[in-house]
Scaffold this motif. Structure first.
Motif, short mmCIF file in Angstrom:
data_model
loop_
_atom_site.label_atom_id
_atom_site.label_comp_id
_atom_site.label_asym_id
_atom_site.label_seq_id
_atom_site.Cartn_x
_atom_site.Cartn_y
_atom_site.Cartn_z
N ASP A 22 54.26 21.30 47.83
CA ASP A 22 55.16 22.33 47.34
C ASP A 22 54.72 23.74 47.76
N VAL A 23 53.42 23.95 47.88
CA VAL A 23 52.93 25.30 48.17
C VAL A 23 52.32 25.44 49.56
N MET A 24 52.16 24.33 50.28
CA MET A 24 51.46 24.41 51.56
C MET A 24 52.12 25.34 52.57
N PRO A 25 53.44 25.40 52.68
CA PRO A 25 54.03 26.37 53.61
C PRO A 25 53.65 27.81 53.28
N LEU A 26 53.59 28.14 51.99
CA LEU A 26 53.21 29.49 51.59
C LEU A 26 51.73 29.75 51.89
N VAL A 27 50.89 28.74 51.68
CA VAL A 27 49.47 28.88 52.00
C VAL A 27 49.30 29.22 53.47
N LYS A 28 50.02 28.54 54.33
CA LYS A 28 49.91 28.81 55.77
C LYS A 28 50.42 30.21 56.10
N ALA A 29 51.49 30.63 55.43
CA ALA A 29 52.04 31.96 55.69
C ALA A 29 51.08 33.07 55.25
N SER A 30 50.21 32.76 54.28
CA SER A 30 49.28 33.78 53.78
C SER A 30 48.23 34.16 54.83
N PHE A 31 48.09 33.36 55.89
CA PHE A 31 47.15 33.72 56.94
C PHE A 31 47.65 34.90 57.78
N GLY A 32 48.89 35.32 57.52
CA GLY A 32 49.41 36.52 58.17
C GLY A 32 49.07 37.79 57.41
N PHE A 33 48.16 37.67 56.44
CA PHE A 33 47.77 38.80 55.60
C PHE A 33 46.31 39.13 55.85
N ARG A 34 46.00 40.39 56.06
CA ARG A 34 44.62 40.83 56.24
C ARG A 34 44.04 41.22 54.88
N ARG A 35 43.19 40.37 54.35
CA ARG A 35 42.56 40.62 53.05
C ARG A 35 41.24 41.35 53.28
N ARG A 36 41.08 42.51 52.64
CA ARG A 36 39.92 43.35 52.92
C ARG A 36 39.16 43.72 51.65
N HIS A 37 39.03 42.78 50.75
CA HIS A 37 38.27 43.03 49.53
C HIS A 37 36.78 42.78 49.74
N ILE A 38 35.97 43.40 48.90
CA ILE A 38 34.54 43.17 48.91
C ILE A 38 34.24 41.75 48.43
N LEU A 39 33.09 41.22 48.83
CA LEU A 39 32.62 39.95 48.29
C LEU A 39 32.12 40.17 46.87
N PRO A 40 32.19 39.15 46.02
CA PRO A 40 31.68 39.31 44.65
C PRO A 40 30.18 39.64 44.64
N THR A 41 29.81 40.68 43.93
CA THR A 41 28.40 41.00 43.77
C THR A 41 27.82 40.12 42.67
N PRO A 42 26.65 39.53 42.91
CA PRO A 42 26.08 38.61 41.92
C PRO A 42 25.78 39.30 40.59
N LEU A 43 26.07 38.63 39.50
CA LEU A 43 25.75 39.14 38.18
C LEU A 43 24.28 38.88 37.88
N THR A 44 23.61 39.85 37.30
CA THR A 44 22.22 39.69 36.91
C THR A 44 22.13 38.99 35.55
N ASP A 45 20.93 38.56 35.19
CA ASP A 45 20.73 37.96 33.87
C ASP A 45 21.07 38.97 32.78
N ASP A 46 20.74 40.24 33.02
CA ASP A 46 21.08 41.28 32.05
C ASP A 46 22.59 41.42 31.91
N ASP A 47 23.31 41.36 33.03
CA ASP A 47 24.78 41.41 32.98
C ASP A 47 25.32 40.29 32.09
N LEU A 48 24.85 39.08 32.34
CA LEU A 48 25.35 37.93 31.58
C LEU A 48 25.05 38.08 30.09
N GLY A 49 23.88 38.59 29.77
CA GLY A 49 23.51 38.77 28.37
C GLY A 49 24.35 39.80 27.65
#
Length: 292
Positions: A197-224
């Motif tokens: 049902d969604v595979m055609p849309l998934v393929k069409a999404s490759f026409g989009f340039r995604r330029r977000h940062i990678l997730p920065t790891p959370l520290t133990d202090d962050d989690l706490g």
């Protein structure tokens, strides 16, 4: 840092032709859609359900619009209002105008969206990249978060080569004939490849340039420092990290967290059994104590 955008007008037109068709087939017609203006661009939101209970707010994974929750929203909206968000900088109706350069930026964006909707408090639901955004928001704007329900969230270490290879393999396989795609879904541990049902849309999404940062790891202090009641559901075979090690760390560092592993699933766990997952999210939110 440049903002995300479609590669060209043809890619945009192709995507939205398929997007509109997929929405018409899979998304509830009762959805009330609107745009919220933020400092990072215009954000499309989809509101479902009724009543005055604290709503679910849904954040999709990388590369996916809110439509990725199509298998979950009806069950979720049966218990309380649902707000499904198309994040800026992802393929979909939202339009990014300013780069997001940190987890704090993501939280600021979400604060603006919720304020624009008049939502002071919500149950945040996120998967993968959206799960990391939810964690960042719980850190930077805890007063707005009633609970977290996170499915194989990012933010627990650097993105591994194994995960990158899995993403590339899934992307390439999405362009193969249906029988091949279905046959490879098992060995690749990616049930999305069987979602015709969604595979055609998934393929069409490759026409989009995604330029977000990678997730920065959370520290133990962050989690706490994350005090919201938190449910984390992991695929035991997650390609993103060693799920058992991450679950153990979360249990140790987050005093209000509950972790669950789905033995058969990988990073595709969000689509492994959507009805069961939605029911678990509904139950967890219902058990969350009201603020004092």
């Amino acid at each position: 840092m440049p903002v995300s955008e479609f590669r060209n007008d043809q890619a945009r037109e192709r995507f939205f032709a398929l997007y509109d068709d997929t929405v018409a087939r899979l998304w509830p017609s009762s959805s009330a859609d609107s745009d919220v203006t933020t400092g990072f661009g215009t954000t499309r939101v989809h509101r479902l359900g009724s009543g005055d209970r604290t709503p679910f707010v849904l954040l999709p994974g990388s590369g996916g619009p809110a439509l990725m929750w199509h298998a979950h929203v009806r069950r979720l909206a049966g218990s309380r209002p649902v707000i499904a968000i198309d994040p800026v900088g992802e393929p979909g109706p939202s339009v990014q105008t300013r780069a997001i350069e940190s987890g704090a930026d993501w939280s600021a964006w979400l604060d603006e969206v919720l304020a624009g909707l008049g939502v002071p408090r919500c149950h945040l639901v996120g998967t993968s990249y959206g799960g990391w955004v939810a964690l960042c928001h719980a850190l930077h704007s805890p007063q707005t978060v009633a609970s977290l329900a996170l499915v194989d969230p990012g933010g627990f270490g650097k993105v591994s080569a194994k995960f990158v290879a899995w993403m590339i393999a899934g992307g390439l396989t999405s362009f193969t004939p249906r029988p091949v795609r279905h046959a490879l879904a098992g060995p690749l541990r990616n049930v999305t490849l069987r979602d015709d049902d969604v595979m055609p849309l998934v393929k069409a999404s490759f026409g989009f340039r995604r330029r977000h940062i990678l997730p920065t790891p959370l520290t133990d202090d962050d989690l706490g420092r994350i005090t919201a009641p938190t449910l984390m559901v992991f695929g035991a075979h997650s390609q993103l990290y060693n799920a058992r090690e991450v679950a153990a760390r979360v249990t140790e560092r987050m005093p209000h967290a509950v972790t669950e592993l789905i033995p058969e699933a990988s990073h595709d766990v969000v689509l492994w059994n959507p009805d069961q997952l939605a029911d678990r999210i509904v139950t967890f939110a219902a058990e969350t104590p009201a603020p004092a």
